[in-house]
Design a protein around this motif. Structure first.
Motif, PDB file in Angstrom:
ATOM      1  N   GLU A  84      31.105 -34.188 106.049  1.00  0.00           N
ATOM      2  CA  GLU A  84      30.900 -32.787 106.397  1.00  0.00           C
ATOM      3  C   GLU A  84      31.360 -31.921 105.240  1.00  0.00           C
ATOM      4  OE1 GLU A  84      32.672 -31.653 110.091  1.00  0.00           O
ATOM      5  OE2 GLU A  84      31.387 -32.994 111.248  1.00  0.00           O
ATOM      6  N   LEU A  85      30.506 -30.972 104.852  1.00  0.00           N
ATOM      7  CA  LEU A  85      30.828 -30.021 103.798  1.00  0.00           C
ATOM      8  C   LEU A  85      30.691 -28.626 104.384  1.00  0.00           C
ATOM      9  CD1 LEU A  85      28.751 -32.245 101.720  1.00  0.00           C
ATOM     10  CD2 LEU A  85      30.880 -31.487 100.718  1.00  0.00           C
ATOM     11  N   ASP A  86      31.767 -27.875 104.392  1.00  0.00           N
ATOM     12  CA  ASP A  86      31.794 -26.547 105.014  1.00  0.00           C
ATOM     13  C   ASP A  86      32.167 -25.502 103.972  1.00  0.00           C
ATOM     14  OD1 ASP A  86      31.893 -24.409 106.754  1.00  0.00           O
ATOM     15  OD2 ASP A  86      33.656 -25.114 107.842  1.00  0.00           O
ATOM     16  N   SER A  87      31.342 -24.474 103.882  1.00  0.00           N
ATOM     17  CA  SER A  87      31.586 -23.341 102.974  1.00  0.00           C
ATOM     18  C   SER A  87      31.666 -23.791 101.517  1.00  0.00           C
ATOM     19  CB  SER A  87      32.840 -22.574 103.382  1.00  0.00           C
ATOM     20  OG  SER A  87      32.687 -22.070 104.695  1.00  0.00           O
ATOM     21  N   PHE A 110      26.005 -30.017 106.286  1.00  0.00           N
ATOM     22  CA  PHE A 110      26.377 -28.879 105.447  1.00  0.00           C
ATOM     23  C   PHE A 110      26.461 -27.659 106.355  1.00  0.00           C
ATOM     24  CE2 PHE A 110      24.278 -31.762 102.554  1.00  0.00           C
ATOM     25  CZ  PHE A 110      24.993 -31.651 101.380  1.00  0.00           C
ATOM     26  N   TYR A 111      27.598 -26.980 106.369  1.00  0.00           N
ATOM     27  CA  TYR A 111      27.783 -25.775 107.170  1.00  0.00           C
ATOM     28  C   TYR A 111      28.113 -24.603 106.247  1.00  0.00           C
ATOM     29  CZ  TYR A 111      28.510 -29.197 110.921  1.00  0.00           C
ATOM     30  OH  TYR A 111      28.363 -30.240 111.794  1.00  0.00           O
ATOM     31  N   ASN A 112      27.476 -23.468 106.471  1.00  0.00           N
ATOM     32  CA  ASN A 112      27.829 -22.226 105.767  1.00  0.00           C
ATOM     33  C   ASN A 112      27.851 -22.387 104.250  1.00  0.00           C
ATOM     34  OD1 ASN A 112      28.402 -21.041 108.379  1.00  0.00           O
ATOM     35  ND2 ASN A 112      30.290 -22.228 108.333  1.00  0.00           N
ATOM     36  N   CYS A 113      26.899 -23.110 103.708  1.00  0.00           N
ATOM     37  CA  CYS A 113      26.842 -23.340 102.263  1.00  0.00           C
ATOM     38  C   CYS A 113      25.848 -22.385 101.614  1.00  0.00           C
ATOM     39  CB  CYS A 113      26.448 -24.789 101.977  1.00  0.00           C
ATOM     40  SG  CYS A 113      27.686 -25.965 102.560  1.00  0.00           S
ATOM     41  N   VAL A 132      21.844 -32.479 107.962  1.00  0.00           N
ATOM     42  CA  VAL A 132      21.729 -31.163 108.596  1.00  0.00           C
ATOM     43  C   VAL A 132      22.270 -30.088 107.655  1.00  0.00           C
ATOM     44  CG1 VAL A 132      22.466 -29.712 110.521  1.00  0.00           C
ATOM     45  CG2 VAL A 132      21.936 -32.117 110.914  1.00  0.00           C
ATOM     46  N   PHE A 133      21.467 -29.046 107.464  1.00  0.00           N
ATOM     47  CA  PHE A 133      21.897 -27.834 106.770  1.00  0.00           C
ATOM     48  C   PHE A 133      21.964 -26.739 107.827  1.00  0.00           C
ATOM     49  CE2 PHE A 133      20.028 -30.371 103.446  1.00  0.00           C
ATOM     50  CZ  PHE A 133      20.842 -30.138 102.353  1.00  0.00           C
ATOM     51  N   ASP A 134      23.152 -26.279 108.160  1.00  0.00           N
ATOM     52  CA  ASP A 134      23.339 -25.294 109.222  1.00  0.00           C
ATOM     53  C   ASP A 134      23.929 -24.008 108.639  1.00  0.00           C
ATOM     54  OD1 ASP A 134      23.393 -24.185 111.742  1.00  0.00           O
ATOM     55  OD2 ASP A 134      25.066 -25.400 112.459  1.00  0.00           O
ATOM     56  N   ASN A 135      23.215 -22.914 108.826  1.00  0.00           N
ATOM     57  CA  ASN A 135      23.644 -21.607 108.331  1.00  0.00           C
ATOM     58  C   ASN A 135      23.851 -21.630 106.816  1.00  0.00           C
ATOM     59  OD1 ASN A 135      24.249 -18.868 108.633  1.00  0.00           O
ATOM     60  ND2 ASN A 135      26.440 -19.290 108.697  1.00  0.00           N
TER      61      ASN A 135
END
Length: 172
Positions: A84-87, A110-113, A132-135
């Motif tokens: 998981e990669l966030d921001s 990927f979250y918020n990237c 998944v690319f989310d937001n």
């Protein structure tokens, strides 16, 4: 880094790892249960990869990778599972995020990237499953004429883009 390790900084733009090599990578994880948090990797014009994640069962958050040139991606997630990669923010780099560029990869989120880039590809997804690319957000700046693709999915299965935005400005 080929062992269980998490690097923590005092914040993006505050704790800075500056690459002094013209061609070398900034940070590379090859082991599992790793991550980097609350930092900036300044590639300082290097053509090498800014951040390469190959470890499994890992997470990274609040990371800026900037000032990378050449044809490597600023951030690569390759040959890994359950990451998981966030921001994660890619700034002023030739290429953005590459997933499974050489080795199959699965279950990456990927979250918020965001990717701000000038040439090449913003996001590349190769042979992988369940990414998944989310937001996430792409911004080209004013050099749109040099971009080859904003997003290229080449062989992936179950690739999901939720709440995804790409903004193009400038003339081309």
């Amino acid at each position: 880094i080929n062992q269980t390790l998490h690097l923590f900084g005092d914040g993006m733009g505050v704790s800075i790892l500056k690459n002094l090599s013209a061609t070398g990578a900034g940070v590379r994880f090859a082991g599992g249960y790793c991550g980097i948090h609350d930092m900036t990797i300044d590639q300082n014009g290097s053509t090498g990869i800014g951040y390469r994640h190959g470890g499994q069962h890992s997470n990274s958050s609040n990371l800026i990778v900037k000032n990378q040139t050449g044809t490597d991606y600023a951030v690569i997630v390759d040959g890994t599972t359950l990451v998981e990669l966030d921001s994660i923010k890619v700034q002023e780099c030739a290429y953005g995020i590459g997933v499974a560029t050489t080795t199959p990869t699965q279950y990456v989120r990927f979250y918020n990237c965001s990717v701000g880039f000038t040439v090449g590809k913003a996001i590349y997804v190769g042979t992988c499953t369940d990414i998944v690319f989310d937001n996430c957000y792409i911004e080209t700046g004013n050099t749109l004429g040099n971009i080859s693709e904003s997003v290229l999915v080449d062989g992936g299965i179950n690739i999901i883009f939720n709440d995804f935005t790409a903004e193009f400005s400038g003339t081309h």
